[in-house]
Design a protein around this motif. Structure first.
Motif, PDB file in Angstrom:
ATOM      1  N   GLU A  41     101.144 -44.969  33.465  1.00 54.11           N
ATOM      2  CA  GLU A  41     102.212 -45.581  34.268  1.00 54.11           C
ATOM      3  C   GLU A  41     103.413 -44.650  34.356  1.00 54.11           C
ATOM      4  O   GLU A  41     103.724 -43.920  33.413  1.00 54.11           O
ATOM      5  N   LYS A  42     104.076 -44.702  35.502  1.00 50.79           N
ATOM      6  CA  LYS A  42     105.259 -43.871  35.715  1.00 50.79           C
ATOM      7  C   LYS A  42     106.420 -44.389  34.867  1.00 50.79           C
ATOM      8  O   LYS A  42     106.618 -45.608  34.742  1.00 50.79           O
ATOM      9  N   PHE A  43     107.179 -43.457  34.298  1.00 52.16           N
ATOM     10  CA  PHE A  43     108.287 -43.846  33.404  1.00 52.16           C
ATOM     11  C   PHE A  43     109.408 -44.487  34.210  1.00 52.16           C
ATOM     12  O   PHE A  43     109.799 -43.998  35.284  1.00 52.16           O
ATOM     13  N   ASP A  44     109.930 -45.563  33.645  1.00 50.56           N
ATOM     14  CA  ASP A  44     111.063 -46.271  34.268  1.00 50.56           C
ATOM     15  C   ASP A  44     112.308 -46.028  33.408  1.00 50.56           C
ATOM     16  O   ASP A  44     112.283 -46.290  32.195  1.00 50.56           O
ATOM     17  N   PRO A  45     113.399 -45.529  33.977  1.00 50.06           N
ATOM     18  CA  PRO A  45     114.605 -45.254  33.165  1.00 50.06           C
ATOM     19  C   PRO A  45     115.174 -46.478  32.465  1.00 50.06           C
ATOM     20  O   PRO A  45     115.911 -46.358  31.471  1.00 50.06           O
ATOM     21  N   SER A  46     114.841 -47.666  32.959  1.00 47.69           N
ATOM     22  CA  SER A  46     115.364 -48.891  32.334  1.00 47.69           C
ATOM     23  C   SER A  46     114.756 -49.123  30.953  1.00 47.69           C
ATOM     24  O   SER A  46     115.291 -49.921  30.172  1.00 47.69           O
ATOM     25  N   TRP A  47     113.669 -48.457  30.634  1.00 49.93           N
ATOM     26  CA  TRP A  47     113.039 -48.601  29.318  1.00 49.93           C
ATOM     27  C   TRP A  47     113.878 -47.941  28.219  1.00 49.93           C
ATOM     28  O   TRP A  47     113.757 -48.310  27.059  1.00 49.93           O
ATOM     29  N   GLN A  49     117.736 -47.074  28.199  1.00 51.80           N
ATOM     30  CA  GLN A  49     119.058 -47.021  28.857  1.00 51.80           C
ATOM     31  C   GLN A  49     120.087 -46.264  28.021  1.00 51.80           C
ATOM     32  O   GLN A  49     121.019 -45.670  28.567  1.00 51.80           O
ATOM     33  N   ARG A 106     116.614 -39.615  29.908  1.00 53.63           N
ATOM     34  CA  ARG A 106     116.109 -40.942  29.556  1.00 53.63           C
ATOM     35  C   ARG A 106     114.664 -40.886  29.045  1.00 53.63           C
ATOM     36  O   ARG A 106     114.318 -41.560  28.087  1.00 53.63           O
ATOM     37  N   ASP A 107     113.828 -40.095  29.676  1.00 54.82           N
ATOM     38  CA  ASP A 107     112.418 -39.998  29.278  1.00 54.82           C
ATOM     39  C   ASP A 107     112.312 -39.100  28.046  1.00 54.82           C
ATOM     40  O   ASP A 107     112.662 -37.909  28.104  1.00 54.82           O
ATOM     41  N   ASP A 136     103.869 -37.236  35.865  1.00 50.75           N
ATOM     42  CA  ASP A 136     103.257 -37.922  34.711  1.00 50.75           C
ATOM     43  C   ASP A 136     101.752 -37.707  34.639  1.00 50.75           C
ATOM     44  O   ASP A 136     101.184 -37.675  33.540  1.00 50.75           O
TER      45      ASP A 136
END
Length: 385
Positions: A41-47, A49, A106-107, A136
């Protein structure tokens, strides 16, 4: 007692299996067929913060010949890393590239991807291709092939087998494995999925270690592609369909061992030095001018000999070759006629000689008339008639 023992065995059989951990229990999504566990899955910056707590950095050296290309392509690399919150630096004095995390990162895994990016750039991968490693679903593998074989000539030949004529073998491997492959010096850089990288590494190692030629690997991969299309063979073993290649041992020519010379009991006589030779010829006592003049004369003589030899070689090209004389059939006929004429003339001469001998043997008394006898008259044709 027997009844009591039978009850105990039933209790043992009905006991629930023990779990090692507190949370080691079957989950409802473990057996869900709709979930693809291999999907990245593509990384989401909200994971994440809050960002990174510590600064992580990686650096790598690059060869001198890559300096000009990297200076031109560095703005592109910098802008690609800036999107993920990674800072990069190119140090020309030390010949190194450095990447490090910032407050905006973030990642947490992107710094590892950035490290792979600078590794690929130092291994002569073009910048537009190397930037794709930040995705990714893309991974990389740098295979070291320099230490696999000692003999340099064999290493160069086997590396050329991997590339193929006009890079045809390499292009075929890229299409079948789905990876970008670059052979550079003592390393092979590959970019693609995990499955493709595993195949690429195996092919490269087998080629350099002379286990199997890349062409045979290409044939096997093509057959596997065809078998994947058939849904009936999805859960079956494909070994019976794939070809099995045996390594052929080619007989090599036996190198003739040179016979060792027998060691003489006495050492060989000492060779005369340059000064000893000059003393023998008397050149040692000559002045410097005379020595130079003698050298100059010797040089001139050698030049004259060389020029004469070159002239002789040049003139040899203009010397016409000896022509083989071929007899024409017309000339041979004329020769035959001449022989026949000579034979006729010899016959005539023989006849003339025969006549002359006949005249010499004539008795004159036969032709002289005796007195009192009348000569006989020849009968004329008229009297006969």
């Amino acid at each position: 007692m027997e009844a009591h023992s039978g009850e105990n065995t039933d209790l043992l059989n009905t006991k629930k299996p023990k779990h090692k951990g507190k949370h080691d229990k079957p989950k409802p999504w473990d057996e869900d067929p709709n979930i693809d566990r291999w999907k990245i899955e593509k990384f989401d910056p909200s994971w994440n913060q809050t960002g990174m707590l510590e600064v992580s950095s990686f650096s790598t050296l690059f060869p001198k010949y890559r300096e000009k290309y990297l200076t031109d392509a560095w703005p592109m690399v910098k802008s690609a890393l800036k999107e993920f919150g990674i800072d990069c630096e190119l140090n020309k004095n030390e010949g190194s590239m450095t990447v490090k995390t910032t407050i905006k990162t973030r990642d947490p895994y992107i710094i590892v991807k950035a490290r792979d990016l600078i590794k690929l750039l130092s291994r002569s991968v073009p910048a537009p291709q190397a930037i794709k490693i930040l995705n990714d679903d893309m991974s990389c593998d740098i295979i070291k092939i320099g230490n696999m074989i000692r003999n340099k000539e064999r290493f160069v030949k086997r590396r050329q087998n991997l590339v193929g004529p006009n890079s045809s073998t390499l292009k075929a491997l890229e299409l079948l494995t789905g990876c970008y492959i670059l052979v550079q010096g003592n390393t092979v850089a590959a970019m693609g999925s995990f499955k493709g990288l595993k195949q690429a590494r195996r092919i490269v190692e087998d080629c350099i270690q002379n286990k199997m030629h890349p062409v045979y690997h290409i044939k096997i991969l093509m057959m596997k592609k065809e078998l994947e299309k058939d849904p009936a063979l999805e859960n079956e073993n494909w070994d019976r369909f794939l070809p099995k290649y045996k390594k052929k041992t080619v007989k090599q020519k036996k190198v003739k061992s040179k016979k060792k010379k027998q060691d003489a009991p006495f050492p060989p006589p000492q060779q005369p030095s340059k000064e000893d030779i000059q003393l023998e010829t008397g050149e040692y006592f000559l002045s410097d001018k005379k020595k130079q003049a003698k050298k100059w004369h010797e040089k001139q003589e050698k030049q004259l000999e060389k020029t004469a030899e070159n002239k002789r070689k040049r003139e040899a090209a203009f010397v016409p070759p000896k022509e083989s004389i071929k007899q024409d059939p017309s000339t041979s006929a004329d020769n035959n006629k001449d022989v026949a004429a000579m034979a006729m003339s010899l016959k005539k001469k023989a006849k003339e000689l025969g006549k002359q001998k006949a005249f010499k043997n004539v008795n004159p008394e036969d032709y002289i008339a005796v007195s009192g006898e009348q000569p006989r008259k020849k009968k004329s044709k008229h009297n006969l008639s």
